[in-house]
Motif scaffolding. Sequence first.
Motif, PDB file in Angstrom:
ATOM      1  N   SER A 107       0.813  -1.217   0.000  1.00  0.00           N
ATOM      2  CA  SER A 107       0.000   0.000   0.000  1.00  0.00           C
ATOM      3  C   SER A 107       0.847   1.269   0.000  1.00  0.00           C
ATOM      4  CB  SER A 107      -0.916   0.004   1.224  1.00  0.00           C
ATOM      5  OG  SER A 107      -0.148  -0.004   2.425  1.00  0.00           O
ATOM      6  N   LEU A 108       2.156   1.128  -0.002  1.00  0.00           N
ATOM      7  CA  LEU A 108       3.046   2.282   0.076  1.00  0.00           C
ATOM      8  C   LEU A 108       3.809   2.449  -1.235  1.00  0.00           C
ATOM      9  CD1 LEU A 108       4.457   1.747   3.680  1.00  0.00           C
ATOM     10  CD2 LEU A 108       2.449   3.065   2.968  1.00  0.00           C
ATOM     11  N   THR A 109       4.445   3.609  -1.367  1.00  0.00           N
ATOM     12  CA  THR A 109       5.213   3.907  -2.575  1.00  0.00           C
ATOM     13  C   THR A 109       6.566   4.487  -2.189  1.00  0.00           C
ATOM     14  OG1 THR A 109       3.211   4.359  -3.850  1.00  0.00           O
ATOM     15  CG2 THR A 109       5.282   5.204  -4.736  1.00  0.00           C
ATOM     16  N   ALA A 110       7.610   3.938  -2.756  1.00  0.00           N
ATOM     17  CA  ALA A 110       8.946   4.486  -2.557  1.00  0.00           C
ATOM     18  C   ALA A 110       9.257   5.460  -3.682  1.00  0.00           C
ATOM     19  CB  ALA A 110       9.983   3.368  -2.540  1.00  0.00           C
ATOM     20  N   VAL A 111      10.005   6.491  -3.366  1.00  0.00           N
ATOM     21  CA  VAL A 111      10.475   7.446  -4.367  1.00  0.00           C
ATOM     22  C   VAL A 111      11.892   7.029  -4.721  1.00  0.00           C
ATOM     23  CG1 VAL A 111      10.878   9.866  -4.916  1.00  0.00           C
ATOM     24  CG2 VAL A 111       9.054   9.233  -3.314  1.00  0.00           C
ATOM     25  N   VAL A 112      12.104   6.636  -5.976  1.00  0.00           N
ATOM     26  CA  VAL A 112      13.366   6.014  -6.355  1.00  0.00           C
ATOM     27  C   VAL A 112      13.908   6.614  -7.650  1.00  0.00           C
ATOM     28  CG1 VAL A 112      12.605   3.847  -5.280  1.00  0.00           C
ATOM     29  CG2 VAL A 112      12.314   4.173  -7.749  1.00  0.00           C
ATOM     30  N   GLN A 113      15.113   6.196  -7.971  1.00  0.00           N
ATOM     31  CA  GLN A 113      15.765   6.592  -9.215  1.00  0.00           C
ATOM     32  C   GLN A 113      16.842   5.569  -9.556  1.00  0.00           C
ATOM     33  OE1 GLN A 113      18.271  10.115  -9.039  1.00  0.00           O
ATOM     34  NE2 GLN A 113      17.764  10.672 -11.154  1.00  0.00           N
ATOM     35  N   HIS A 114      16.918   5.206 -10.820  1.00  0.00           N
ATOM     36  CA  HIS A 114      18.059   4.405 -11.248  1.00  0.00           C
ATOM     37  C   HIS A 114      19.288   5.308 -11.288  1.00  0.00           C
ATOM     38  CE1 HIS A 114      15.503   1.105 -13.322  1.00  0.00           C
ATOM     39  NE2 HIS A 114      15.973   0.676 -12.165  1.00  0.00           N
ATOM     40  N   VAL A 115      20.428   4.758 -10.859  1.00  0.00           N
ATOM     41  CA  VAL A 115      21.696   5.486 -10.902  1.00  0.00           C
ATOM     42  C   VAL A 115      22.760   4.540 -11.458  1.00  0.00           C
ATOM     43  CG1 VAL A 115      21.124   7.025  -8.981  1.00  0.00           C
ATOM     44  CG2 VAL A 115      22.255   4.837  -8.528  1.00  0.00           C
ATOM     45  N   PRO A 116      23.800   5.061 -12.103  1.00  0.00           N
ATOM     46  CA  PRO A 116      24.866   4.193 -12.603  1.00  0.00           C
ATOM     47  C   PRO A 116      25.527   3.443 -11.447  1.00  0.00           C
ATOM     48  CG  PRO A 116      25.006   6.382 -13.562  1.00  0.00           C
ATOM     49  CD  PRO A 116      24.021   6.474 -12.454  1.00  0.00           C
ATOM     50  N   ALA A 117      25.524   2.118 -11.533  1.00  0.00           N
ATOM     51  CA  ALA A 117      26.025   1.306 -10.416  1.00  0.00           C
ATOM     52  C   ALA A 117      27.474   1.599 -10.100  1.00  0.00           C
ATOM     53  CB  ALA A 117      25.835  -0.172 -10.733  1.00  0.00           C
ATOM     54  N   ASP A 118      28.300   1.797 -11.127  1.00  0.00           N
ATOM     55  CA  ASP A 118      29.726   1.977 -10.869  1.00  0.00           C
ATOM     56  C   ASP A 118      30.049   3.334 -10.262  1.00  0.00           C
ATOM     57  OD1 ASP A 118      29.124   3.447 -13.093  1.00  0.00           O
ATOM     58  OD2 ASP A 118      30.796   2.713 -14.311  1.00  0.00           O
ATOM     59  N   GLU A 119      29.089   4.259 -10.290  1.00  0.00           N
ATOM     60  CA  GLU A 119      29.306   5.572  -9.689  1.00  0.00           C
ATOM     61  C   GLU A 119      28.730   5.667  -8.283  1.00  0.00           C
ATOM     62  OE1 GLU A 119      27.927   8.703 -12.205  1.00  0.00           O
ATOM     63  OE2 GLU A 119      28.820   7.824 -14.021  1.00  0.00           O
ATOM     64  N   PHE A 120      28.082   4.588  -7.818  1.00  0.00           N
ATOM     65  CA  PHE A 120      27.416   4.630  -6.517  1.00  0.00           C
ATOM     66  C   PHE A 120      27.774   3.414  -5.661  1.00  0.00           C
ATOM     67  CE2 PHE A 120      25.155   7.730  -8.920  1.00  0.00           C
ATOM     68  CZ  PHE A 120      24.715   8.664  -7.997  1.00  0.00           C
ATOM     69  N   THR A 121      28.997   2.957  -5.798  1.00  0.00           N
ATOM     70  CA  THR A 121      29.494   1.900  -4.925  1.00  0.00           C
ATOM     71  C   THR A 121      29.871   2.499  -3.570  1.00  0.00           C
ATOM     72  OG1 THR A 121      31.752   2.248  -5.667  1.00  0.00           O
ATOM     73  CG2 THR A 121      30.413   0.649  -6.909  1.00  0.00           C
ATOM     74  N   GLN A 122      30.166   1.650  -2.602  1.00  0.00           N
ATOM     75  CA  GLN A 122      30.606   2.150  -1.302  1.00  0.00           C
ATOM     76  C   GLN A 122      31.887   2.963  -1.452  1.00  0.00           C
ATOM     77  OE1 GLN A 122      30.710  -0.365   2.098  1.00  0.00           O
ATOM     78  NE2 GLN A 122      28.835  -1.456   1.602  1.00  0.00           N
ATOM     79  N   GLU A 123      32.786   2.503  -2.336  1.00  0.00           N
ATOM     80  CA  GLU A 123      34.027   3.247  -2.545  1.00  0.00           C
ATOM     81  C   GLU A 123      33.738   4.640  -3.107  1.00  0.00           C
ATOM     82  OE1 GLU A 123      33.392   0.232  -3.588  1.00  0.00           O
ATOM     83  OE2 GLU A 123      34.723  -0.987  -2.337  1.00  0.00           O
ATOM     84  N   ALA A 124      32.785   4.700  -4.040  1.00  0.00           N
ATOM     85  CA  ALA A 124      32.432   6.001  -4.616  1.00  0.00           C
ATOM     86  C   ALA A 124      31.840   6.930  -3.565  1.00  0.00           C
ATOM     87  CB  ALA A 124      31.449   5.809  -5.772  1.00  0.00           C
ATOM     88  N   TRP A 125      31.039   6.365  -2.659  1.00  0.00           N
ATOM     89  CA  TRP A 125      30.468   7.203  -1.615  1.00  0.00           C
ATOM     90  C   TRP A 125      31.532   7.672  -0.627  1.00  0.00           C
ATOM     91  CZ3 TRP A 125      26.436  10.059  -1.400  1.00  0.00           C
ATOM     92  CH2 TRP A 125      25.317   9.755  -2.176  1.00  0.00           C
ATOM     93  N   GLN A 126      32.503   6.856  -0.379  1.00  0.00           N
ATOM     94  CA  GLN A 126      33.592   7.292   0.495  1.00  0.00           C
ATOM     95  C   GLN A 126      34.325   8.481  -0.108  1.00  0.00           C
ATOM     96  OE1 GLN A 126      34.334   6.369   3.622  1.00  0.00           O
ATOM     97  NE2 GLN A 126      32.464   5.145   3.506  1.00  0.00           N
TER      98      GLN A 126
END
Length: 266
Positions: free
Chosen positions: A47-66
Amino acid sequence: MTAHPEAPETATATYVFAVSRRLDPAVLAGLTGLAAGFPVRGLAFGSLTAVVQHVPADEFTQEAWQERLSDRAELERCARAHHEVVTRAANCGPTVPLALATLYRGDDRARQALAEDTPRFAATLDRVEGHAEWGVKVWVPAAAPQRPETAAAPSLRGGGGAGRAYLERKRGLRQAREHHHERALRIAEDVDAALRRLATAARRLRPHTPEMTGEKNRVQVLNAAYLVTAVREGDLRDAAETWRRRTGVDVEVSGPWVPYSFVGEG
């Protein structure tokens, strides 16, 4: 602000901004989000809705976030984009913002994980519906700096009287600083107690230090958030102004905000 432990392996990952009960897809139109070229959209789960977006996986790894964490400008850009999407979604109704860098390997994995947390999301949406978050900061003047002529040690030739006078001045300055500090803390407690009576919930946050604020002439003694219904918002602003006039301290009110400070409560 940590990435989801499962690092994305496909070409795109699913970034989740928030969870809503009512979402009009039209309000998300034109948002860039975190990755240009990928629409910000709704992803239904139960009954709920998430607000989402596809993002390039290689630009949003844990290393990229660090790397983003160490780049203040880039981190600020991401935080602003995240907040813009959450705020737009909240225009449709109660919304639970998720932490920056909430990522899943794809829509199916995101839907499955979010569905498992449906009871918490539903309870939080019930709690914040009809409310907004208001921030209140109380500032007091910094203690007057000690004057060089007052602080100067007496000459030994001045005799015992001069030495006693010097010690008395030092003691007086210390007592004045202590009194100033105690009064500031009392004001902070009084303001917080008064505003809590108008709020459904409240949270005391760590006051910002002078190093964080860059302020030299005043000190922050209260940094708090209040969950307030629409009908009490005017009362909260009026109460803050009353305390400002009564005490002479700066009482800063900001809002209304999406209730970030209250979505993690049980």
